[in-house]
Design an enzyme around this catalytic site. Structure first.
Site, PDB file in Angstrom:
ATOM      1  N   GLY A 101       0.945  -0.935   0.156  1.00 25.48           N
ATOM      2  CA  GLY A 101      -0.165   0.221  -0.086  1.00 25.48           C
ATOM      3  C   GLY A 101       0.861   1.236  -0.499  1.00 25.48           C
ATOM      4  N   LEU A 102       0.299   2.528  -0.228  1.00 28.90           N
ATOM      5  CA  LEU A 102       1.369   3.503  -0.200  1.00 28.90           C
ATOM      6  C   LEU A 102       1.313   3.914   0.984  1.00 28.90           C
ATOM      7  CD1 LEU A 102      -1.740   6.058  -1.794  1.00 28.90           C
ATOM      8  CD2 LEU A 102       0.385   4.914  -2.566  1.00 28.90           C
ATOM      9  N   GLY A 104       1.897   5.919   4.466  1.00 28.70           N
ATOM     10  CA  GLY A 104       1.480   6.509   5.490  1.00 28.70           C
ATOM     11  C   GLY A 104       0.025   5.534   5.381  1.00 28.70           C
ATOM     12  N   ALA A 105       0.178   4.795   4.451  1.00 29.43           N
ATOM     13  CA  ALA A 105      -1.522   4.011   4.995  1.00 29.43           C
ATOM     14  C   ALA A 105      -1.691   2.732   6.411  1.00 29.43           C
ATOM     15  CB  ALA A 105      -1.369   2.706   3.624  1.00 29.43           C
ATOM     16  N   GLY A 106      -0.479   2.690   6.545  1.00 31.38           N
ATOM     17  CA  GLY A 106      -0.517   2.138   8.038  1.00 31.38           C
ATOM     18  C   GLY A 106       0.402   0.830   7.969  1.00 31.38           C
ATOM     19  N   LYS A 107       0.694   0.587   7.222  1.00 36.16           N
ATOM     20  CA  LYS A 107       1.474  -0.752   6.697  1.00 36.16           C
ATOM     21  C   LYS A 107       2.235  -1.067   8.074  1.00 36.16           C
ATOM     22  CE  LYS A 107       3.322  -0.500   2.958  1.00 36.16           C
ATOM     23  NZ  LYS A 107       2.897   1.339   3.360  1.00 36.16           N
ATOM     24  N   SER A 175       5.850  -1.748  -2.812  1.00 34.31           N
ATOM     25  CA  SER A 175       5.696  -3.533  -3.516  1.00 34.31           C
ATOM     26  C   SER A 175       4.481  -2.661  -4.616  1.00 34.31           C
ATOM     27  CB  SER A 175       5.806  -4.897  -2.745  1.00 34.31           C
ATOM     28  OG  SER A 175       5.165  -4.464  -1.572  1.00 34.31           O
TER      29      SER A 175
END
Length: 268
Positions: A101-102, A104-107, A175
């Site tokens: 994910g982008l 800042g998405a929370g990954k 990724s």
């Protein structure tokens, strides 16, 4: 598991990663590092997400599998089915959970919390964070498509080795390209792609270091979502919408999916 993963000269590092008491301890889980893949790590605060929504993609409602305090209520999952439909035995625990994910998405927050929860549930688990991988193993790599892919190859190599030792590997990497994630899927037979979906404007609002702003001013080149594309996964095993739910709720959804769809023995 296929043997076409490229080690890129990190066999010695990989061997060290399985040398201590916790097989494959390759990263410090004391803090959730940023994972922006654009040359700079975020503060922990950038990933201490206060909201987010978790929605599963094409899987039954398994909310009953998680108790009100977030623990998995099933004491023994037993044999299950891998992502490619194979039946697995009780001892077949090693798999990779790939969070994409982008920035800042929370990954990273979700990955850190999930790894901790799995460990407390009796599962051997390790977290491979994108920025940590670059710092430890990616010296000299830039942010061209080729260099990004090389970073993915190295993560896949380590995940493969950890999986073969029965370790659940949680990978948090932007990724951004479909071919990168396809390579991971094809190389790692027990693989679950989790798309951490969050609107770009929300990710920007969480960016306490202002990296998105710098990217918009062209001060950071090849920044995913601004000057470099992010290709949305067409068919992830699970999608987490992190704009309306807490990280804890997202992790609970992930645990529920793992309980329902994998052979992991999630013991309380």
């Amino acid at each position: 598991m296929r043997a076409d993963g490229e080690s890129s000269g990190i066999a010695q590092v990989g061997a060290a990663a399985v040398a201590d008491d916790r097989t494959g301890a390759v990263c410090d889980q004391a803090a959730a590092q940023g994972n922006d893949e654009s040359g700079a790590a975020h503060d922990d605060a950038a990933y201490r997400v206060d909201d987010g929504t978790a929605v599963a993609s094409n899987w039954p409602d398994v909310g009953a599998g998680v108790t009100t305090d977030g623990s998995v209520s099933r004491a023994d999952v037993g044999a299950g089915v891998t992502c490619d439909g194979r039946t697995t035995g009780v001892a077949d625990q090693g798999m990779t959970i790939w969070l994409t994910g982008l920035s800042g998405a929370g990954k990273s927050t979700i990955a850190s919390m999930l790894t901790d929860r799995l460990t407390k549930l009796g599962i051997a688990a390790e977290w491979l964070d994108g920025d940590e991988l670059r710092r430890a193993l990616g010296k000299g790599l830039g942010f061209s498509r080729e260099d990004r892919f090389e970073n993915i190859r190295r993560a896949v190599y380590l995940a493969d080795m950890l999986n073969r030792h029965g370790v659940v590997t949680v990978v948090s990497l932007i990724s951004p390209y479909t071919e990168m994630r396809d390579y991971a899927r094809q190389t790692l037979p027990r693989f679950a792609e989790v798309y951490v979906d969050c609107a770009l404007e929300v990710c920007e609002s969480r960016d306490v270091k202002g990296l998105y702003a710098k990217a918009r001013r062209s001060e950071i080149p090849s920044f995913t979502g601004i000057s470099d594309p992010y290709e949305i996964p067409p068919g992830p095993e699970l999608t987490l919408h992190t704009a309306g739910q807490t990280p804890e709720e997202s992790v609970n959804t992930l645990l529920a999916w793992l309980t329902e769809h994998t052979s992991l023995k999630l013991n309380q």
